[in-house]
Motif scaffolding. Structure first.
Motif, PDB file in Angstrom:
ATOM      1  N   ALA A   5      -0.489   7.790   2.974  1.00  0.00           N
ATOM      2  CA  ALA A   5       0.583   8.193   4.259  1.00  0.00           C
ATOM      3  C   ALA A   5       1.019   9.458   3.988  1.00  0.00           C
ATOM      4  N   GLU A   6       1.686   9.635   2.711  1.00  0.00           N
ATOM      5  CA  GLU A   6       2.143  11.141   2.534  1.00  0.00           C
ATOM      6  C   GLU A   6       1.150  12.165   2.875  1.00  0.00           C
ATOM      7  N   LEU A   7       0.025  11.972   2.429  1.00  0.00           N
ATOM      8  CA  LEU A   7      -1.080  13.046   2.781  1.00  0.00           C
ATOM      9  C   LEU A   7      -1.217  13.397   4.401  1.00  0.00           C
ATOM     10  N   CYS A   8      -1.212  12.081   5.026  1.00  0.00           N
ATOM     11  CA  CYS A   8      -1.313  12.209   6.716  1.00  0.00           C
ATOM     12  C   CYS A   8      -0.065  13.046   7.102  1.00  0.00           C
ATOM     13  N   SER A   9       1.149  12.578   6.596  1.00  0.00           N
ATOM     14  CA  SER A   9       2.264  13.300   7.073  1.00  0.00           C
ATOM     15  C   SER A   9       2.309  15.081   6.897  1.00  0.00           C
ATOM     16  N   LEU A  10       1.803  15.234   5.607  1.00  0.00           N
ATOM     17  CA  LEU A  10       1.608  16.445   5.020  1.00  0.00           C
ATOM     18  C   LEU A  10       0.595  17.383   6.105  1.00  0.00           C
ATOM     19  N   HIS A  11      -0.600  16.696   6.298  1.00  0.00           N
ATOM     20  CA  HIS A  11      -1.509  17.504   6.897  1.00  0.00           C
ATOM     21  C   HIS A  11      -1.690  17.016   8.489  1.00  0.00           C
ATOM     22  N   ASP A  12      -0.395  16.531   9.036  1.00  0.00           N
ATOM     23  CA  ASP A  12      -0.533  16.097  10.323  1.00  0.00           C
ATOM     24  C   ASP A  12      -1.748  15.430  10.858  1.00  0.00           C
ATOM     25  N   LEU A  13      -1.870  14.453  10.184  1.00  0.00           N
ATOM     26  CA  LEU A  13      -3.149  13.510  10.652  1.00  0.00           C
ATOM     27  C   LEU A  13      -2.738  12.360  11.432  1.00  0.00           C
ATOM     28  N   ILE A  14      -3.548  11.938  12.363  1.00  0.00           N
ATOM     29  CA  ILE A  14      -3.320  10.606  13.077  1.00  0.00           C
ATOM     30  C   ILE A  14      -4.215   9.449  12.395  1.00  0.00           C
ATOM     31  N   VAL A  15      -3.411   8.309  12.037  1.00  0.00           N
ATOM     32  CA  VAL A  15      -4.352   7.321  11.421  1.00  0.00           C
ATOM     33  C   VAL A  15      -4.640   6.230  12.494  1.00  0.00           C
ATOM     34  N   LEU A  16      -5.971   6.164  12.527  1.00  0.00           N
ATOM     35  CA  LEU A  16      -6.612   4.740  13.051  1.00  0.00           C
ATOM     36  C   LEU A  16      -6.770   3.979  12.277  1.00  0.00           C
ATOM     37  N   SER A  17      -6.113   2.828  12.308  1.00  0.00           N
ATOM     38  CA  SER A  17      -6.269   1.778  11.306  1.00  0.00           C
ATOM     39  C   SER A  17      -6.727   0.379  11.960  1.00  0.00           C
ATOM     40  N   ASP A  18      -8.109   0.115  11.650  1.00  0.00           N
ATOM     41  CA  ASP A  18      -8.733  -0.887  12.184  1.00  0.00           C
ATOM     42  C   ASP A  18      -8.432  -2.214  11.250  1.00  0.00           C
ATOM     43  N   GLU A  19      -7.560  -3.193  11.740  1.00  0.00           N
ATOM     44  CA  GLU A  19      -7.047  -4.298  10.699  1.00  0.00           C
ATOM     45  C   GLU A  19      -7.610  -5.653  11.163  1.00  0.00           C
ATOM     46  N   ILE A  20      -8.788  -5.576  11.957  1.00  0.00           N
ATOM     47  CA  ILE A  20      -9.501  -6.746  12.398  1.00  0.00           C
ATOM     48  C   ILE A  20      -9.576  -7.896  11.387  1.00  0.00           C
ATOM     49  N   TYR A  21      -9.524  -7.657  10.173  1.00  0.00           N
ATOM     50  CA  TYR A  21     -10.010  -8.843   8.997  1.00  0.00           C
ATOM     51  C   TYR A  21      -8.447  -9.102   8.390  1.00  0.00           C
ATOM     52  N   CYS A  22      -7.507  -8.647   9.154  1.00  0.00           N
ATOM     53  CA  CYS A  22      -6.171  -8.784   8.413  1.00  0.00           C
ATOM     54  C   CYS A  22      -5.711 -10.190   8.272  1.00  0.00           C
ATOM     55  N   GLU A  23      -6.302 -11.239   8.647  1.00  0.00           N
ATOM     56  CA  GLU A  23      -6.143 -12.469   8.515  1.00  0.00           C
ATOM     57  C   GLU A  23      -6.720 -13.232   7.312  1.00  0.00           C
ATOM     58  N   LEU A  24      -8.005 -12.578   7.121  1.00  0.00           N
ATOM     59  CA  LEU A  24      -8.643 -13.015   6.141  1.00  0.00           C
ATOM     60  C   LEU A  24      -8.564 -12.264   4.809  1.00  0.00           C
ATOM     61  N   VAL A  25      -7.394 -12.419   4.076  1.00  0.00           N
ATOM     62  CA  VAL A  25      -7.261 -12.104   2.683  1.00  0.00           C
ATOM     63  C   VAL A  25      -7.035 -12.942   1.761  1.00  0.00           C
ATOM     64  N   TYR A  26      -7.406 -13.042   0.605  1.00  0.00           N
ATOM     65  CA  TYR A  26      -7.342 -14.294  -0.297  1.00  0.00           C
ATOM     66  C   TYR A  26      -6.761 -14.012  -1.497  1.00  0.00           C
ATOM     67  N   ASP A  27      -6.537 -15.157  -2.347  1.00  0.00           N
ATOM     68  CA  ASP A  27      -5.763 -15.009  -3.590  1.00  0.00           C
ATOM     69  C   ASP A  27      -4.252 -14.918  -3.450  1.00  0.00           C
ATOM     70  N   GLY A  28      -3.805 -15.411  -2.144  1.00  0.00           N
ATOM     71  CA  GLY A  28      -2.530 -15.241  -1.877  1.00  0.00           C
ATOM     72  C   GLY A  28      -1.999 -13.833  -1.627  1.00  0.00           C
ATOM     73  N   THR A  29      -3.065 -12.878  -1.549  1.00  0.00           N
ATOM     74  CA  THR A  29      -2.665 -11.525  -1.180  1.00  0.00           C
ATOM     75  C   THR A  29      -1.950 -11.322   0.139  1.00  0.00           C
ATOM     76  N   GLU A  30      -1.043 -10.376   0.404  1.00  0.00           N
ATOM     77  CA  GLU A  30      -0.357 -10.243   1.383  1.00  0.00           C
ATOM     78  C   GLU A  30      -1.146  -8.942   2.138  1.00  0.00           C
ATOM     79  N   HIS A  31      -1.432  -9.055   3.456  1.00  0.00           N
ATOM     80  CA  HIS A  31      -2.038  -7.848   4.224  1.00  0.00           C
ATOM     81  C   HIS A  31      -1.218  -6.854   4.282  1.00  0.00           C
ATOM     82  N   ALA A  32      -1.415  -5.649   4.054  1.00  0.00           N
ATOM     83  CA  ALA A  32      -0.547  -4.640   4.157  1.00  0.00           C
ATOM     84  C   ALA A  32      -0.967  -3.454   5.172  1.00  0.00           C
TER      85      ALA A  32
END
Lengths: 405, 211
Positions: free
Chosen positions: A204-231
């Motif tokens: 995130a810091e890098l994107c702010s520094l270099h003024d990049l837009i982030v395209l974040s494809d989070e289609i699998y966000c519900e399918l995380v295991y071992d009690g991990t939280e999607h970030a």
């Protein structure tokens, strides 16, 4: 008249249409997956681990909602942005799942699957020659989608030693004055990698520094295991302003055929994407949107059940593959495992083809997901347990036979 | 069947029953709260805090046929641990048994299933338990529940034909001391049995390879 036009027709020579195809389209190679698909089509008794979708049929309450929508005559166009009720449901869901608030009337767009939303975002952002950085191995359509939008795809390798996480320093190395956007896709198809909040921070810091837009494809966000939280990267300070969050119902709710995706982004970006969407697509299917409302509002329990099932199948497959001698890291997300097959002495395409021909198990060569996927194959474990077990038995036989050669 | 009643809090039962009492109060003496409840429900494990079901039980509940070696791989546990837990569950009678789920209409077209509503008189000191257990012991009775509402026991009875069930109801069930009345309802057709749809699952054609 009739005879003349017939004569005219008769004088035509068969023409070579390919020369009319736009250069940038002609130059895009066919998907490796599609070649493979055509071989599989000719065979019977194949156990396929080559699928990129849940093996569940859409939960009945969602299908029933679509039927009910049709019964009520909900068969017309919807608002270009999508049904207001669905946009509210999306905003509420994203707030709960990702911790980011979006305004349903100006910052949410319903698309025909995430693929369309990604295409809209790229087309809305890119001037010819703008560079889009993405990580590899990753979903097959990223590279061609950027090319089709006249952008320049720039890939960053990820490797098994870092659990296929993309590292900020690797991204930084490829940033140029032309870099416009960073495409992130975590959890990742085909590697099952995830990024935690602490991995996302430096990016995130890098994107702010270099003024990049982030395209974040989070289609699998519900399918995380071992009690991990999607970030989600959009939840980090200052990132909502420069992030286009892409998600959809396909994987979480087993709704691939409904084609419902969505984008959440700052209003000017949604407005730009809407322009393209409005002229190219008009709107997502009305009854599919009705079904998506039911999914987002009332189906968390179904999601939990599916996730539990996937997690156990993942354990089984990872245990079996490691036993067989195909080293395999434990994916934290998605329904794919990505074992390394170099010990067999075959490259990933030959491994997949020989496995298919001799044992009738379909897996996808890792090279289909970018050059850095070479040496791996993708196995989807979204398949009933008995078939999964059968596939593992067959792979074990195959690897053993290769070892004896 | 695996019990999930441990997840329901006692207050839930008390509240639900209270409402029932309020709407049915004059009908039967059994509905005089709270003595009825304290006798009828004591077996609920209300002291346990609600915990999610052990995934092992979930897997066995879905399919008791999965081999123990496979269960071990699915759950990332050793086979010994799987054996130990299953033994424990069997000993504690959390797992009551293992059965195949059958489509009885395919086996015997004449077989009859009846759902019988039974009103009984509760006994001082024992509530419904003694009578309910006596009725449940009949082989014909496949399931037996104590119900809230207008009657007391709901029992599921299976028989080879109508006559068998008729004989059971008239000769056995209604002659039991303490049974006040019965209402027998016959199954006409089965659509779903123990969570399994009887119609062939629509085999949605999936592509064999997709991105």
């Amino acid at each position: 008249m009739i005879s003349r036009s017939w004569k005219l027709g008769a004088t035509f020579h068969p023409m070579d249409f390919s020369k009319y195809i736009a250069d940038h389209v002609r130059e895009i190679p066919r998907s490796g997956i599609r070649d493979f698909f055509e071989v599989v089509q000719t065979m019977t008794d194949v156990i396929s681990l080559g699928i990129g979708e849940p093996d569940y049929v859409t939960p009945w309450r969602i299908r029933e909602a679509a039927i009910f929508a049709m019964e009520r005559g909900k068969t017309g166009y919807t608002s270009n942005l999508g049904l207001p009720k669905l946009r509210h449901a999306v905003a509420k869901y994203i707030k709960r799942r990702c911790g980011v608030s979006y305004h349903p009337s100006t910052e949410v767009l319903i698309s025909v699957g995430v693929s369309e939303a990604l295409d809209l975002a790229l087309r809305a952002l890119l001037n010819p020659g703008d560079e889009v950085i993405f990580h590899e191995p990753s979903y097959v359509s990223y590279n061609p989608s950027v090319l089709l939008s006249r952008g320049k795809p720039v890939s960053v390798r990820t490797s098994s030693e870092h659990d296929f996480r993309v590292l900020a320093e690797d991204i930084e190395r490829v940033i140029t004055p032309h870099s416009k956007a960073l495409l992130l896709s975590f959890p990742t198809n085909p590697t099952g990698a995830i990024l935690r909040a602490e991995d996302l921070g430096p990016i995130a810091e890098l994107c702010s520094l270099h003024d990049l837009i982030v395209l974040s494809d989070e289609i699998y966000c519900e399918l995380v295991y071992d009690g991990t939280e999607h970030a989600s990267i959009a939840a980090l300070p200052g990132m909502k302003e420069r992030t286009v969050l892409l998600n959809g119902c396909s994987k979480s709710y087993a709704m691939t055929g409904f084609r419902v995706g969505y984008a959440c982004a700052p209003a000017p970006m949604i407005e730009a994407m809407m322009k393209i969407h409005q002229y190219a697509i008009m709107c997502a299917s009305n009854m599919s949107q009705e079904a998506a409302i039911e999914a987002l509002e009332n189906c968390q329990k179904e999601v939990e059940i599916m996730r539990g099932d996937y997690e156990r199948r993942r354990n089984y497959v990872v245990n079996r593959l490691n036993e067989i001698g195909l080293p395999c890291h434990t994916p934290k997300g998605t329904f794919y495992v990505f074992p390394e097959i170099t010990s067999t002495g075959l490259n990933s395409t030959n491994f997949s083809l020989q496995l298919l021909r001799s044992k009738r198990v379909a897996v996808v060569p890792g090279s289909a997901f970018g050059a850095s996927g070479e040496g791996f194959v993708r196995c989807c474990f979204a398949t009933g347990f008995d078939r999964l077990k059968g596939a593992m038995d067959r792979i074990a036989e195959f690897v053993e036979e290769i070892g004896r050669r | 069947m695996l019990s999930c009643s441990g997840n329901l809090s006692e207050s839930f039962w008390r509240e639900t029953a209270w409402r029932v009492v309020a709407s049915n109060a004059p009908k039967f003496t059994k509905h005089s709260f709270p003595f009825f409840l304290s006798r009828a429900i004591p077996k609920l494990k209300t002291q346990n805090s609600p915990s999610p079901m052990d995934p092992l039980l979930e897997l066995l509940h879905q399919n008791a046929n999965v081999q123990r070696a496979d269960l071990a791989k699915l759950l990332n546990l050793s086979i010994e641990e799987i054996d130990r837990r299953i033994d424990q569950y069997e000993k504690e009678r959390v797992i009551l048994g293992y059965q195949a789920v059958l489509d009885s209409e395919k086996i015997d077209a004449d077989a009859v299933t009846a759902f019988i509503e039974v009103s009984i008189t509760p006994e001082r000191g024992g509530g419904f338990d003694r009578l309910a257990e006596r009725i449940a012991r009949f082989d014909e009775v496949k399931s037996c529940w104590l119900m809230s509402g207008g009657y007391d026991l709901a029992i599921l009875v299976e028989g080879g034909n109508l006559r068998e069930i008729a004989r059971f109801v008239s000769e056995k069930l209604s002659t039991v001391d303490g049974v006040i009345s019965t209402a027998t309802r016959f199954r006409l057709k089965t659509y779903k049995q123990n969570g399994m749809l009887l119609s062939q699952p629509a085999n949605a054609e999936r592509l064999s390879v997709s991105p």
